[in-house]
Structure formats: structure tokens, C-alpha cells
Motif scaffolding. Structure first.
Motif, mmCIF file in Angstrom:
data_model
loop_
_atom_site.group_PDB
_atom_site.id
_atom_site.type_symbol
_atom_site.label_atom_id
_atom_site.label_comp_id
_atom_site.label_asym_id
_atom_site.label_seq_id
_atom_site.Cartn_x
_atom_site.Cartn_y
_atom_site.Cartn_z
ATOM 1 N N LEU A 1 -0.704 0.026 -6.940
ATOM 2 C CA LEU A 1 -0.702 0.263 -5.348
ATOM 3 C C LEU A 1 -1.115 -0.971 -4.684
ATOM 4 C CD1 LEU A 1 -0.253 2.420 -3.095
ATOM 5 C CD2 LEU A 1 -2.872 3.272 -3.642
ATOM 6 N N ALA A 2 -0.420 -1.257 -3.659
ATOM 7 C CA ALA A 2 -0.529 -2.660 -2.940
ATOM 8 C C ALA A 2 -1.976 -2.423 -2.093
ATOM 9 C CB ALA A 2 0.537 -2.861 -2.288
ATOM 10 N N GLY A 3 -2.729 -3.700 -2.192
ATOM 11 C CA GLY A 3 -4.306 -3.462 -1.576
ATOM 12 C C GLY A 3 -3.849 -3.162 -0.274
ATOM 13 N N ALA A 4 -2.693 -3.832 0.432
ATOM 14 C CA ALA A 4 -2.642 -3.495 1.684
ATOM 15 C C ALA A 4 -2.460 -1.930 2.073
ATOM 16 C CB ALA A 4 -1.337 -4.435 2.331
ATOM 17 N N ASP A 5 -1.483 -1.582 1.246
ATOM 18 C CA ASP A 5 -1.253 -0.040 1.350
ATOM 19 C C ASP A 5 -2.542 0.955 1.347
ATOM 20 O OD1 ASP A 5 1.116 -0.511 1.656
ATOM 21 O OD2 ASP A 5 1.914 0.098 -0.418
ATOM 22 N N LEU A 6 -3.162 0.232 0.354
ATOM 23 C CA LEU A 6 -4.450 1.136 -0.017
ATOM 24 C C LEU A 6 -5.558 1.088 1.237
ATOM 25 C CD1 LEU A 6 -6.073 2.730 -2.294
ATOM 26 C CD2 LEU A 6 -6.808 0.518 -3.266
ATOM 27 N N ALA A 7 -5.371 -0.120 1.701
ATOM 28 C CA ALA A 7 -6.443 -0.342 2.901
ATOM 29 C C ALA A 7 -5.916 0.642 4.147
ATOM 30 C CB ALA A 7 -6.575 -1.791 3.389
ATOM 31 N N GLN A 8 -4.775 0.754 4.240
ATOM 32 C CA GLN A 8 -4.187 1.220 5.395
ATOM 33 C C GLN A 8 -4.531 2.687 5.295
ATOM 34 O OE1 GLN A 8 0.141 1.491 5.860
ATOM 35 N NE2 GLN A 8 0.031 1.486 8.183
ATOM 36 N N ARG A 9 -4.152 3.212 4.060
ATOM 37 C CA ARG A 9 -4.434 4.890 3.913
ATOM 38 C C ARG A 9 -5.982 5.116 4.116
ATOM 39 N NH1 ARG A 9 -1.591 6.654 -1.862
ATOM 40 N NH2 ARG A 9 0.379 5.413 -1.410
#
Ligand code: BTN
Length: 327
Positions: free
Chosen positions: A19-27
Motif C-alpha cells: 500500500l503506497a504511503g500516500a494512499d495510506l495517509a489519505q485513508r
């Protein structure tokens, strides 16, 4: 859900894909730097979390420690009641005592307290329960069942069935149940249940279900007095087991068995119990309240009590005591 539980849940669900860091942060609604800081913290605890430019974060392995956020993420909301609130202590006197305090503070049912070690772990009939650090699952569950106090044994029976089901699911091993609270592997005790209750005349206020499961003790870890009678999964399987994975499997089965009890379907739990029980059909001797009852264990009644046919043909209803299986 707190941020560590959310991170572990998200990267577990992502699996091999990562899971990409950016996706994780956004979620999670936080910055990438905040995610990074939490991941570093988890790594410090022993979580091997790989970060690669192609697939982002990926959980390679988790340490053999009981960590509330990790247990919650492994459960992933799969239970209705048991384990919705999980707390872990590095060391405590007895997890039953902690749950008893939480109960009096009005905490909701289903709360679970684990300890990596107990200094005053106790068993039934005033016995002590050896709880060495990181070697087992020592935990207690708070329940507020809609039962009469006489039916509280149903909960011990439900817990025994859940433990048996968890051992079958995780390791394919068939345990047997010695009424009321012993889980045996090859005739030796691998787990025990201590049910304590606070009740009024006609209703239960709360029940503390304490479970001790000997996971990774070596034979020499047991105090001398228990060595002949006790065993552990490690001794029986010849390898150490993954305690967090086992903990979550036990909680899932406990939740399912408890749901049946609450729905008035104890008969289904009792049927399963009868299939695993080494006490039914056997000649038993039970020390209970200063007297000895001897006879044939015939059945469980609707409250979970053991029905014993004595040599005089009388059916005795037993709700506790020390059971010896006769040859
Ligand atoms: C028995 O077989 O006699 C019951 C043993 C129960 C042990 C567990 S360990 C977690 C909880 N805390 C305790 O002090 N006892 C129970």
C-alpha cells in the motif's frame, strides 16, 4: 480505531500487493510524515514493514508479542462483542482482577485484558496458575450475559468449546475437555478457565472469564508440582506457536460461542461440548463442598451442570468441584 490499528489493518488487507504511503495517509486523514513516524515506531517494536517505491508498505512479519493495536487489526472487526476493546499489560497480578475493576467502572462487555506475565495468576479452587512472561496467553474477558446466576456454567462450557475449536483451526489438533474447565492434549492440561461472577439473587451483574493457555512453555517452565499434569502447545507440537494469531482465533470462537449462549441456544454449544468431552460416560469422583460424589457422568443439564448417576441410582447435579476420572 487508533492510528496504529488503522495502519496495521490497512497494510494487512493490502497483503502482498502493498500500500503506497500516500494512499495510506489519505485513508487515515493524516500526513505522510505522520504515517512514516508511526511505521518507524512499529518497526521499533519488531514489526518488519518493508517500504518499496513500487509497492509501498508491506508487512513482512510481526513479532511474537501481544500488542493491543495489532490484535485489534488482526480481528479486523470480525467479532460482535468479544475483543471490541483490547488492553495489554506487560505484567499484572491477575488479569481477572483488572477486568473486575473495569467491570465496576462500567466498561462495556466484551473487553479483553491480556498480560504478558502475571505475578499472582490463579486457578480454580485457590490454586495458583503459572504465567511466565511471553510464554502463554493469559487473559480475561468481561461479559454481561442475560442469564440467571445458576446458568453461569454455560459460559465456562462455551469457553471450553471455543478453545477446542481454536486449537483445531490453528493446528488441526484434537483436544478434549475435562469438565468443567480443563482443556487436555494427550491427557495433559494445556488450558484452563476460571469463571468468576458478580450477581444478585436472580440476575448476573457481570462475569469475568479468565483463560490461561499454555502456548510456548518448555517442559522445564512449569513449576515442579504441575509437570506431570500440564503441557503446552510447544511441547505437544514440537515447535513454538504464533501467540497473537492464536489469541485472535480464540477470541473469534469465543465470540461465536457467546453469541449462541446469549441467543438462548446453549443446546448447540452443549452438543459440541459433548463431542469433545472426555468426562461423559466415564466413572468420576468429584470433591465438592467437603463431600465426595462418585458415579457415572451422564450428561450436561441446560445450565451446564454435570449430571452424575451415583451407585444408588440417584442423579446428582454438580456445578463445581475437583473431578477425577476413574480408570
Ligand atoms: C484453572 O484451570 O484452574 C483455571 C486457570 C485460569 C488461569 C487464567 S490466566 C488468566 C486469568 N487470570 C488469572 O489469574 N487466572 C486466569
Amino acid at each position: 480505531m487508533n492510528i496504529d490499528t488503522a495502519i496495521l489493518t490497512a497494510i494487512r488487507r493490502a497483503g502482498e500487493a502493498g500500500l503506497a504511503g500516500a494512499d495510506l495517509a489519505q485513508r487515515l486523514g493524516v500526513s505522510r510524515a505522520a504515517v512514516w513516524a508511526r511505521i518507524e515506531e512499529l518497526r521499533g517494536l519488531g514489526y518488519d514493514i518493508e517500504a518499496s517505491p513500487h509497492r509501498g508498505y508491506h508487512l513482512v512479519s510481526a513479532p511474537d508479542l501481544l500488542h493491543a493495536d495489532d490484535l485489534l487489526s488482526r480481528l479486523d472487526g470480525a467479532t460482535r462483542c468479544v475483543g471490541r476493546d483490547i488492553r495489554v499489560f506487560e505484567e499484572t497480578t491477575s488479569t481477572n482482577d483488572i477486568i473486575e475493576k473495569l467491570a465496576r467502572d462500567g466498561v462495556k462487555e466484551g473487553a479483553v485484558v491480556f498480560a504478558e506475565a502475571q505475578t499472582r495468576g490463579r486457578g480454580r479452587l485457590g490454586r495458583r496458575w503459572a504465567s511466565p512472561v511471553r510464554k502463554g496467553l493469559w487473559f480475561s474477558v468481561l461479559l454481561r450475559p442475560p442469564l440467571r446466576p445458576q446458568a453461569a456454567t454455560q459460559l465456562t462450557v462455551a469457553a471450553a468449546v471455543a478453545l477446542g475449536a481454536a486449537l483445531r483451526e490453528e493446528y488441526g489438533c484434537m483436544s478434549s475437555i475435562k469438565w468443567p474447565n480443563d482443556i487436555l492434549l494427550r491427557g495433559r492440561k494445556v488450558a484452563g478457565i476460571l469463571t468468576e461472577m458478580s450477581a444478585e439473587l436472580d440476575c448476573i451483574k457481570h462475569v469475568v472469564l479468565g483463560i490461561g493457555l499454555n502456548a510456548n512453555l518448555a517442559a522445564g517452565d512449569f513449576p515442579m508440582e504441575f509437570r506431570r499434569l500440564a503441557t503446552s502447545l510447544r511441547v505437544e507440537l514440537g515447535r513454538a506457536v504464533d501467540r497473537p494469531a492464536l489469541a485472535v482465533t480464540v477470541l473469534r470462537h469465543l465470540d461465536a460461542a457467546y453469541a449462541l449462549v446469549c441467543a438462548g441456544q446453549f443446546a448447540r454449544v452443549a452438543d459440541e461440548w459433548a463431542g469433545q468431552c472426555s468426562t461423559l460416560g466415564r466413572r468420576v469422583r468429584i470433591e465438592v463442598g467437603g463431600r465426595t460424589v462418585a458415579g457415572q457422568a451422564e450428561a450436561l443439564d441446560e445450565d451446564g451442570a454435570l449430571l452424575v448417576r451415583t451407585q444408588h441410582g440417584r442423579l446428582e447435579r454438580i456445578v463445581g468441584g475437583d473431578v477425577t476420572l476413574e480408570k
